[in-house]
Design a protein around this motif. Structure first.
Motif, PDB file in Angstrom:
ATOM      1  N   GLU A 121       2.378   1.680  -3.463  1.00 12.72           N
ATOM      2  CA  GLU A 121       1.391   2.207  -4.422  1.00 12.72           C
ATOM      3  C   GLU A 121       1.264   3.719  -4.302  1.00 12.72           C
ATOM      4  O   GLU A 121       1.085   4.414  -5.296  1.00 12.72           O
ATOM      5  CB  GLU A 121       0.037   1.535  -4.209  1.00 12.72           C
TER       6      GLU A 121
ATOM      7  N   LYS B 254       4.342  -3.369 -11.916  1.00 17.60           N
ATOM      8  CA  LYS B 254       3.213  -4.291 -11.742  1.00 17.60           C
ATOM      9  C   LYS B 254       3.663  -5.616 -11.155  1.00 17.60           C
ATOM     10  O   LYS B 254       2.884  -6.341 -10.560  1.00 17.60           O
ATOM     11  CB  LYS B 254       2.525  -4.556 -13.087  1.00 17.60           C
TER      12      LYS B 254
ATOM     13  N   GLU C  99       1.304 -12.624  -5.897  1.00 14.10           N
ATOM     14  CA  GLU C  99       1.024 -11.367  -6.593  1.00 14.10           C
ATOM     15  C   GLU C  99       0.592 -10.315  -5.581  1.00 14.10           C
ATOM     16  O   GLU C  99      -0.107 -10.631  -4.615  1.00 14.10           O
ATOM     17  CB  GLU C  99      -0.106 -11.556  -7.605  1.00 14.10           C
ATOM     18  N   ASN C 100       0.968  -9.069  -5.838  1.00 13.72           N
ATOM     19  CA  ASN C 100       0.661  -8.011  -4.874  1.00 13.72           C
ATOM     20  C   ASN C 100      -0.821  -7.728  -4.723  1.00 13.72           C
ATOM     21  O   ASN C 100      -1.247  -7.196  -3.718  1.00 13.72           O
ATOM     22  CB  ASN C 100       1.431  -6.727  -5.205  1.00 13.72           C
ATOM     23  N   SER C 101      -1.640  -8.108  -5.694  1.00 11.21           N
ATOM     24  CA  SER C 101      -3.080  -7.843  -5.613  1.00 11.21           C
ATOM     25  C   SER C 101      -3.838  -8.922  -4.842  1.00 11.21           C
ATOM     26  O   SER C 101      -5.019  -8.762  -4.554  1.00 11.21           O
ATOM     27  CB  SER C 101      -3.668  -7.730  -7.024  1.00 11.21           C
ATOM     28  N   LYS C 102      -3.168 -10.002  -4.488  1.00 10.41           N
ATOM     29  CA  LYS C 102      -3.835 -11.113  -3.807  1.00 10.41           C
ATOM     30  C   LYS C 102      -3.664 -11.046  -2.296  1.00 10.41           C
ATOM     31  O   LYS C 102      -2.747 -10.422  -1.792  1.00 10.41           O
ATOM     32  CB  LYS C 102      -3.270 -12.454  -4.306  1.00 10.41           C
TER      33      LYS C 102
ATOM     34  N   GLU D 171       0.827  -1.208   0.000  1.00 12.48           N
ATOM     35  CA  GLU D 171       0.000   0.000   0.000  1.00 12.48           C
ATOM     36  C   GLU D 171       0.864   1.262   0.000  1.00 12.48           C
ATOM     37  O   GLU D 171       0.582   2.216  -0.714  1.00 12.48           O
ATOM     38  CB  GLU D 171      -0.953  -0.002   1.211  1.00 12.48           C
TER      39      GLU D 171
END
Length: 163
Positions: free
Chosen positions: A35, A42, A64-67, A32
């Motif tokens: 970002e 990515k 993955e960073n989104s998980k 976070e």
């Protein structure tokens, strides 16, 4: 500025003929925070250092960073009991790292090969992966194939899971 911790990582990558791109940034402790500074590749991965309930097994989970990792489901897939985050003291002992700089490059410091690496199968499809070089003021990006080459060099046990 390249620190001694980072230099050791860069030396290993050079020894293995692994090309990389390097990005310097302010200290970041979480995805976070990364970002918020913008320009985040990515391919930046989440790295979670956990232990089993007995505290006699340690795992580095890479995803993955989104998980979000459901530690219960990961534990089932790797045949472990309950998993929880390892302490700062354990992070230092096993990977030679400080909080905020957790990275598979810390495996360089695991001379006894005690940490098991748990990788989300979906990482391969990204093509590249990005990690801190054992400090949280820079990020290195390498190809996924070269990441596998690095892991083979480390000789830690690697397990693939679906997160």
């Amino acid at each position: 500025m390249i620190t001694p911790e980072e230099k050791r990582v860069l030396d290993v990558l050079e020894e293995l003929n692994i090309p990389y791109t390097r990005m310097e940034h302010i200290p970041v402790y979480t995805i976070e925070e990364f970002e918020k500074i913008g320009n985040m590749p990515k391919s930046v991965c989440k790295n979670l250092f956990v232990r089993n309930q007995k505290g006699d097994r340690h795992y580095l989970i890479i995803l993955e960073n989104s998980k979000r990792a459901d530690l219960g489901k990961v534990a089932e897939q790797i045949g472990s009991g309950k998993l929880s985050f390892a302490s700062e003291k354990r992070l230092e002992k096993y990977l030679g790292l400080k909080p905020g700089s957790v990275s598979p490059f810390g495996l360089i410091n695991d001379s006894q090969k005690e940490v098991r690496v748990v990788i989300d199968r979906d990482l391969e499809s990204i093509g590249e992966v990005s990690f801190h070089p054992n400090i949280n003021t820079a990020t290195l990006t390498i190809s996924y194939r070269d990441f596998e080459k690095y892991l083979a060099w480390c000789k830690n046990k690697v397990v693939y899971v679906q997160i």
